[in-house]
Enzyme design. Structure first.
Site, PDB file in Angstrom:
ATOM      1  N   ALA A  61      82.321  27.050  54.369  1.00 58.11           N
ATOM      2  CA  ALA A  61      81.253  26.263  54.994  1.00 58.11           C
ATOM      3  C   ALA A  61      79.964  27.067  54.953  1.00 58.11           C
ATOM      4  CB  ALA A  61      81.635  25.910  56.434  1.00 58.11           C
ATOM      5  N   GLU A  62      79.204  26.895  53.867  1.00 55.11           N
ATOM      6  CA  GLU A  62      78.015  27.718  53.665  1.00 55.11           C
ATOM      7  C   GLU A  62      76.973  27.531  54.765  1.00 55.11           C
ATOM      8  OE1 GLU A  62      80.271  27.608  49.998  1.00 55.11           O
ATOM      9  OE2 GLU A  62      79.510  25.990  51.291  1.00 55.11           O
ATOM     10  N   GLN A  84      79.327  32.477  47.596  1.00 56.71           N
ATOM     11  CA  GLN A  84      80.278  32.848  46.544  1.00 56.71           C
ATOM     12  C   GLN A  84      79.738  32.604  45.136  1.00 56.71           C
ATOM     13  OE1 GLN A  84      84.330  30.842  46.095  1.00 56.71           O
ATOM     14  NE2 GLN A  84      84.828  32.678  47.274  1.00 56.71           N
ATOM     15  N   PHE A  85      79.076  31.471  44.936  1.00 60.19           N
ATOM     16  CA  PHE A  85      78.409  31.167  43.666  1.00 60.19           C
ATOM     17  C   PHE A  85      77.083  30.483  43.962  1.00 60.19           C
ATOM     18  CE2 PHE A  85      82.667  31.642  41.945  1.00 60.19           C
ATOM     19  CZ  PHE A  85      82.442  32.203  40.685  1.00 60.19           C
ATOM     20  N   ASP A  86      76.128  30.648  43.047  1.00 59.57           N
ATOM     21  CA  ASP A  86      74.787  30.079  43.183  1.00 59.57           C
ATOM     22  C   ASP A  86      74.795  28.598  43.540  1.00 59.57           C
ATOM     23  OD1 ASP A  86      75.709  29.238  40.564  1.00 59.57           O
ATOM     24  OD2 ASP A  86      74.824  31.081  39.794  1.00 59.57           O
ATOM     25  N   GLY A  87      75.650  27.817  42.868  1.00 61.89           N
ATOM     26  CA  GLY A  87      75.673  26.382  43.096  1.00 61.89           C
ATOM     27  C   GLY A  87      76.246  25.976  44.437  1.00 61.89           C
ATOM     28  N   HIS A 131      78.565  26.710  38.960  1.00 67.34           N
ATOM     29  CA  HIS A 131      78.817  28.153  38.986  1.00 67.34           C
ATOM     30  C   HIS A 131      77.837  28.943  38.117  1.00 67.34           C
ATOM     31  CE1 HIS A 131      82.565  26.565  40.558  1.00 67.34           C
ATOM     32  NE2 HIS A 131      82.977  27.781  40.873  1.00 67.34           N
TER      33      HIS A 131
END
Length: 329
Positions: A61-62, A84-87, A131
């Site tokens: 949950a960003e 965790q990843f840019d997207g 990603h």
């Protein structure tokens, strides 16, 4: 002074470890950062050594990660959040823009938000959708945020520590396809003697044209400069390092000598960082320019499937073609 050869990823890991050792208020939080050590193993071994109260595995949950970190920062902690990843950062975008960037201003300077948001960014690793994004312009455009990106292991080691020590919120962009590239790192140098966090650096001196880049494209431009030298053309490559605030002092000095400038980034060209940089170079160096400032960027499309990503990413040939065109005016 102890110098070791480390990958960029290991240099980040070592810098994070140093920050945890030096300040008990530093906490790391994110998806799989603890037991797993992060999907790229950047936080490998840190939970084992510092405990699960300081290296925290969060839910997927960003928005919750960033919102929780805001509260921790207000209470005097120095949270380091891993996206965790840019997207995956977009669910957290509201918290970053509406809270992280504005809290200091909203409180009339009474509240500081000393937090770092680490984002592996860019393509070139054969990943699936979401990603391989390059979201830097969104954050650089937002007043109240600082945005930096490293391009080599030495900068990775020192810049992550400088960002954590800062009292301002910093988006720390990590060029994920460069995680495994190696370079020398001075581990014993005091942080006070490190190269300034928000200053650009000349990565390769040259006399014929100036090439400005940051993050994953610095290596591409250095390779292009090596190739150009074989044909007798010396390119000056400048690693911008800080995207907000932008430090273009070295770029101005260089362009006034070379008369030509090419800006390179992986993100799409439309309203990208290259547009702002080109405008500033033109304003400051107009009478020194022998040609327009040119840009080499990703295309204005969603990031493509991995099997064709090499057609999308700026490469040595596209950089050299732009340099050639600056000599055609």
């Amino acid at each position: 002074m102890a110098t070791e050869t480390l990958t960029l990823g290991k240099a980040l890991n070592t810098g994070l470890r140093k920050a945890l050792e030096n300040d008990p208020k530093v906490v790391i939080m994110g998806e799989d950062v603890g037991k797993l050590g992060g999907v790229f193993r950047i936080t490998d071994g840190l939970q084992k050594d510092f405990g699960d109260q300081r290296v925290i595995d969060t839910p997927l949950a960003e928005s919750g990660i960033i919102g929780t970190a805001v509260g921790l920062a207000i209470r005097g902690f120095r949270p380091v959040c891993e996206i965790q990843f840019d997207g995956f950062v977009y669910p957290a975008y509201d918290q970053i823009v509406s809270q992280v960037a504005k809290m200091h201003y909203r409180s009339q300077g009474k509240v500081r938000i000393p937090m770092v948001i680490r984002i592996p960014y860019g393509g070139g690793i054969g990943a699936v959708e979401h990603h391989s994004e390059s979201p830097e312009a969104y954050f650089a455009h937002t007043a109240g945020l600082k945005v930096v990106t490293c391009a080599n292991p030495q900068d990775a080691y020192s810049m992550i520590q400088q960002a954590i020590a800062s009292d301002d919120p910093i988006v720390f962009l990590e060029p994920k396809r460069r995680y495994w590239e190696k370079g020398p790192v001075e581990l014993d140098a005091p942080l006070s003697e490190a190269y300034p966090l928000h200053s650009a650096r000349v990565a390769r001196a040259g006399t014929d044209a100036t090439v400005l880049a940051y993050g994953p494209m610095v290596r591409t431009c250095l390779d292009a400069a090596t190739a150009a030298a074989e044909d007798g053309r010396e390119l000056e490559v400048i690693d911008l390092r800080s995207l907000s605030p932008l430090d273009l002092t070295a770029a101005y000095e260089s362009v006034r000598r070379t008369g030509r400038c090419v800006v390179v980034h992986e993100a799409p060209g439309n309203l990208g960082l290259g547009s702002e940089i080109a405008a500033r170079i033109t304003e400051e160096c107009f009478y020194s320019l022998e040609s327009p400032v040119l840009r080499v960027t990703g295309f204005d499309t969603p990031y493509p499937a991995s099997r064709v990503e090499e057609e999308y990413l700026p490469d040595l040939d596209r950089v050299l073609d732009a340099v050639d065109r600056t000599f055609g005016w």
